[in-house]
Design a protein around this motif. Structure first.
Motif, PDB file in Angstrom:
ATOM      1  N   UNK B   2      19.036  48.657  73.779  1.00  0.00           N
ATOM      2  CA  UNK B   2      18.682  49.987  73.276  1.00  0.00           C
ATOM      3  C   UNK B   2      19.504  51.042  74.012  1.00  0.00           C
ATOM      4  N   UNK B   3      19.403  52.263  73.559  1.00  0.00           N
ATOM      5  CA  UNK B   3      20.091  53.382  74.188  1.00  0.00           C
ATOM      6  C   UNK B   3      19.716  53.475  75.660  1.00  0.00           C
ATOM      7  N   UNK B   4      20.691  53.709  76.526  1.00  0.00           N
ATOM      8  CA  UNK B   4      20.323  53.907  77.945  1.00  0.00           C
ATOM      9  C   UNK B   4      19.495  55.183  78.096  1.00  0.00           C
ATOM     10  N   UNK B   5      18.722  55.227  79.164  1.00  0.00           N
ATOM     11  CA  UNK B   5      17.916  56.409  79.450  1.00  0.00           C
ATOM     12  C   UNK B   5      18.816  57.590  79.809  1.00  0.00           C
ATOM     13  N   UNK B  68      32.934  66.687  81.514  1.00  0.00           N
ATOM     14  CA  UNK B  68      32.143  65.484  81.320  1.00  0.00           C
ATOM     15  C   UNK B  68      30.863  65.734  80.570  1.00  0.00           C
ATOM     16  N   UNK B  69      30.080  64.680  80.438  1.00  0.00           N
ATOM     17  CA  UNK B  69      28.877  64.773  79.630  1.00  0.00           C
ATOM     18  C   UNK B  69      27.756  63.983  80.301  1.00  0.00           C
ATOM     19  N   UNK B  70      26.565  64.554  80.329  1.00  0.00           N
ATOM     20  CA  UNK B  70      25.399  63.843  80.819  1.00  0.00           C
ATOM     21  C   UNK B  70      24.319  63.934  79.753  1.00  0.00           C
ATOM     22  N   UNK B  71      23.903  62.778  79.241  1.00  0.00           N
ATOM     23  CA  UNK B  71      22.847  62.764  78.233  1.00  0.00           C
ATOM     24  C   UNK B  71      21.624  62.083  78.806  1.00  0.00           C
ATOM     25  N   UNK B  72      20.471  62.683  78.566  1.00  0.00           N
ATOM     26  CA  UNK B  72      19.216  62.079  78.983  1.00  0.00           C
ATOM     27  C   UNK B  72      18.381  61.936  77.720  1.00  0.00           C
ATOM     28  N   UNK B  73      18.182  60.708  77.245  1.00  0.00           N
ATOM     29  CA  UNK B  73      17.526  60.511  75.951  1.00  0.00           C
ATOM     30  C   UNK B  73      18.342  61.232  74.898  1.00  0.00           C
ATOM     31  N   UNK B  74      17.707  62.124  74.137  1.00  0.00           N
ATOM     32  CA  UNK B  74      18.481  62.857  73.130  1.00  0.00           C
ATOM     33  C   UNK B  74      18.819  64.264  73.596  1.00  0.00           C
ATOM     34  N   UNK B  75      18.659  64.500  74.903  1.00  0.00           N
ATOM     35  CA  UNK B  75      18.981  65.831  75.402  1.00  0.00           C
ATOM     36  C   UNK B  75      20.305  65.827  76.162  1.00  0.00           C
ATOM     37  N   UNK B  76      21.017  66.915  76.070  1.00  0.00           N
ATOM     38  CA  UNK B  76      22.291  67.031  76.764  1.00  0.00           C
ATOM     39  C   UNK B  76      22.099  67.889  78.014  1.00  0.00           C
ATOM     40  N   UNK B  77      22.227  67.268  79.166  1.00  0.00           N
ATOM     41  CA  UNK B  77      22.064  68.015  80.415  1.00  0.00           C
ATOM     42  C   UNK B  77      23.362  68.737  80.782  1.00  0.00           C
ATOM     43  N   UNK B  78      24.467  68.035  80.527  1.00  0.00           N
ATOM     44  CA  UNK B  78      25.772  68.634  80.769  1.00  0.00           C
ATOM     45  C   UNK B  78      26.647  68.293  79.569  1.00  0.00           C
TER      46      UNK B  78
END
Lengths: 453, 367
Positions: B2-5, B68-78
């Motif tokens: 599944x999608x990573x956290x 760069x990009x940081x995704x947490x679930x379906x949210x974009x932190x960076x």
């Protein structure tokens, strides 16, 4: 007098260079003006510690923070005045030597501190830093000192050209080398190293440890190394002394101590170090609770309040309510609990003392009480699981449960503690045993009553 | 799978100084799955802590996350987008992307209740003038939207869970009345009380004694089992990594040099730095007669060595290592190494670097 200003006779390699006997250091915990009125409690940082250090060896002094290892080292070097005991360096009793007579002796005893940042004067250049001890002891003339400092820089694997640089230009590992060079400058015999590599990165640690080893081989230094890192100790030490709360728990040759530990504290310590190999499972966190205060340390064996293998008490023919101040151990009779019953009873005792469980989920309000059967269920589930002792110990457990249902945690804890902990030999006598080593031939000292006949 | 956290891709953070920009984190990518403990390991200066604060957008001036990009679930932190207008040099300019959470959203929706962070120094993370229990309670109350009374009960329960003796009585103690180990446990209780999905632990046991460290590692294991919490564990201690991590990222000078499952990192090591690091540490479980230290020290991030950043200290360095910047290459299942040995850029044909040439610092022995 004249004998101390001259350098003392050489001690042969392997012969005792330092003998510590019954060394004790108490600090006054309260120095306020009322302290005298109420009688202040002493912090028993080091309490009756004896060992010897042989020329050319590395003895590691290990233990967790607050165990007294640094205090012990400082008391040995007379940097702080011991409360009692004796320290003989090459046969001279240091505790009876005045500071003036001590001075020339200090040339032979140097120290390296933990923090390479703060142990070098930032306003002095490296050269003069290294020359300082030689100057203090009036050794050599200025030109000779300069030459020697440069030579020492090379010895510790730095460059002669660093002589004119300032400490801030160096990395942590390099600074610790400068410290080494300074300590070596008076050509000492004993170097006390207080956590010499614990502030350094792992890859740099190994560099410094290897240098220390090479120098020892070349110059025959004796190291007393204070460390909390047992991996480092296993690499560099010849013998290891383990301290716990001001007492020596164990002292043995390295291989013997790591492979055949004779004290439950050493075992816990060894079991807790993470091994850098995912295929090696370590027991870890087997030790419960925190180190007790050194102001009022436990009687007998100081580790007994956390010891997983506390010796099952024998009890005198007295009612469990009476506190047994003076118990003649010979007249005590066995409770006769099975190992499993004893283990669970002890866990229950400590659980109550530390209040590690709740009588009802979510806690209780001040005035609320819980029925006895409810407590019974919780205690059974948390601790005994069907293995409850019967007879006298069983009755004490029942009584404690009754007290708990009234919310009297303190009383229940006291009752259990006086019945099961305070009457153990571990609480009544300070253990000191010498056991048969399985590795090597050196003496193995282990302060644990499990070794009594 | 599944999608990573959490996914981190090509994360870059710079610090601006008088002498130029320091690329403290320079293109870091890794994932965290639900319920796993991911290690971020390296020596001081490797960029481990900057990486974690970048993920939570806690980098402060003069530092800045620059790519760069940081995704947490379906949210974009960076997240970054190329701006329509190029900068003066004609290069595409990066601006924060639209889907990136606002600072307020980060504060209210992510930090604490979704992702919690535990720092190394427990004294600095607790306020000395408030009671320990009060601080835990307040934190829980805010992050879990509980009543004061509920939060208090939860706080006591959490303090007990992390092994604070007499939790109810000690609730009203002040931080200075707690030992270092207990304060660290309070921080863990605080983080856990908010039931976050992910806990970032930045050297949380480094300042503690080994027996206390053991207690805390044990606790972390229990928590993963019970709540399926994920962890990013920042440490320099390979022992701790071996003990608790599922997957490991080894960092050197702002980059990840090797990443993979913990067993492979230790037993099928693919990067010379990881190898050297493992050879330089003393072992508690057996007597090692000789340690091989890594030569020299880690250079500053201001002027990192060209090519592979480890080449000046690397025992296997060849001429090509000075020229080619190594990418992370697949070397096994879910196992990557940034060493050109594993690629096809002519490492094996290249000449080995001379020992002295490879070392900026001459470390000559006395013998």
């Amino acid at each position: 007098m004249s004998q101390t200003t001259e350098r003392l006779d050489e001690v042969e390699t392997g012969e005792p260079i330092l003998e510590v006997e019954g060394l004790t250091k108490y600090f006054q915990s309260d120095s306020g003006f009322l302290a005298g009125l109420f009688g202040s409690d002493d912090v028993k940082a080091v309490d009756d510690v004896s060992f010897e250090l042989r020329r050319g060896e590395t003895l590691a002094l290990v233990g967790e923070s607050g165990c007294g290892k640094s205090t012990l080292a400082r008391a040995i070097l007379q940097l702080i005045e011991p409360t009692a005991g004796s320290v003989r360096f090459k046969g001279v009793e240091l505790t009876e030597t005045g500071s003036r007579e001590l001075r020339p002796l200090r040339r032979d005893m140097q120290m390296i501190f933990q923090d390479p940042q703060s142990s070098l004067n930032p306003r002095m250049k490296v050269g003069p830093i290294i020359e300082e001890p030689m100057k203090a002891h009036d050794m050599y003339d200025a030109a000779e000192r300069r030459e020697r400092a440069k030579e020492l820089l090379e010895r510790v694997e730095l460059e002669r050209e660093y002589y004119n640089r300032y400490p801030h230009e160096f990395s942590g590992g390099q600074r610790q080398r400068i410290n080494l060079a300074r300590a070596m400058s008076t050509d000492p015999e004993l170097i006390v190293c207080d956590e010499p590599v614990s502030a350094l990165d792992v890859s740099v640690q190994a560099q410094v440890l290897n240098t220390m080893r090479d120098l020892q081989e070349e110059f025959g230094f004796t190291y007393l190394m204070i460390s909390h890192d047992l991996s480092v100790v296993r690499y560099i030490a010849d013998r290891v002394a383990v301290m716990y709360l001001g007492h020596l728990a164990e002292l043995a040759e390295k291989e013997e101590l790591f492979e055949n530990p004779g004290h439950p504290y050493t075992e816990a310590l060894l079991g807790a170090i993470p091994v850098p190999d995912p295929r090696v499972a370590n027991a870890r966190g087997t030790l419960e609770g925190d180190v007790p205060s050194p102001i009022n340390p436990p009687s007998g064996c100081r580790f007994r309040t956390r010891c997983p293998v506390l010796v099952q008490p024998r009890r005198a023919d007295i009612d469990a309510h009476e506190t047994s101040e003076e118990v003649d151990t010979a007249t005590l009779s066995e409770y006769g609990m099975s190992d499993a019953e004893w283990e669970r009873t002890l866990a229950f005792t400590r659980g109550v003392r530390r209040r590690t469980f709740a009588l009802r989920e979510g806690g209780l309000d001040e005035e609320e009480t819980v029925s006895r059967s409810e407590v019974e269920t919780v205690v059974e589930r948390e601790f005994f699981d069907g293995t409850r002792p019967d007879g006298d110990p069983g009755r004490v457990v029942e009584e404690a449960i009754a007290l708990l249902s009234e919310g009297a945690w303190g009383e229940a804890g006291d009752l259990l503690s006086t019945t099961f902990e305070e009457t153990s030999i571990c609480a009544l006598e300070r253990p000191r045993y010498t056991i048969e080593p399985q590795y090597g031939t050196g003496t193995h000292f282990a302060a644990c009553h499990h070794h009594r006949e | 799978m599944s999608e990573p956290l959490l996914t981190v891709r090509d994360l870059k953070t710079q610090f601006y100084t008088d002498r130029g920009a320091v690329r403290a984190v320079d293109g870091v990518s890794f994932d965290v799955e639900q319920g796993e403990i991911v290690g971020l390991v390296g020596e001081s200066g490797a960029g481990k802590s900057v990486t974690t604060s970048s993920i939570l957008r806690l980098v402060e001036e003069p530092g800045e996350v620059v790519g760069g990009k940081v995704r947490y679930g379906d949210r974009t932190l960076v997240g970054f987008d190329e701006a329509a207008v190029a900068d003066e040099d004609g290069r595409p300019k990066l601006v924060h992307s639209e889907e990136m959470l606002s600072n307020r959203e980060m504060r209210e929706e992510v930090r604490g209740n979704e992702i919690a962070i535990i720092f190394q120094d427990p004294m600095e993370s607790l306020n000395p003038v408030y009671t320990v229990g009060g601080q835990v309670r307040e934190f829980i109350q805010i992050n879990r939207d509980m009543s004061k009374e509920e939060a208090r009960e939860e706080a006591i329960e959490m303090l007990r869970r992390v092994g604070i003796p007499e939790a109810e009585d000690r609730y009203s103690d002040y931080p200075h009345e707690f030992s270092g180990g207990m304060r660290q446990r309070v921080l863990i209780a605080m983080a856990l009380g908010c039931r976050p999905n992910l806990i970032i632990a930045d050297e949380p046991t480094t300042a503690l004694d080994v027996t206390v460290e053991g207690q805390i590692l044990e606790l972390v294991d229990d928590l993963v089992d019970e709540f399926d919490t994920s962890f990013i564990w920042v440490t320099h201690d390979m022992g701790v990594v071996a003990e608790i991590c599922d997957r490991v990222n080894v960092m050197y000078l702002g980059r990840i040099v090797e990443q993979g499952p913990v067993d492979e990192i230790f037993h099928d090591t693919k990067h010379p730095y990881t190898e050297a690091l493992l050879n330089s540490i003393p072992r508690p479980d057996r007597t090692v007669s000789d340690l091989s230290p890594i030569k020299g020290t880690m250079p500053g991030a201001m002027n990192p060595p060209a090519g592979c950043r480890f080449h000046p200290r690397c025992p296997d360095a060849r001429r090509a290592c000075r020229e080619v910047e190594p990418d992370l290459l697949e070397v096994g299942l879910d196992h990557r190494s940034a060493c050109i040995k594993h690629g096809e850029v002519g490492y094996w044909e290249s000449e080995p670097l001379e020992h002295t040439e490879a070392q900026p610092e001459t470390v000559e022995g006395p013998r």
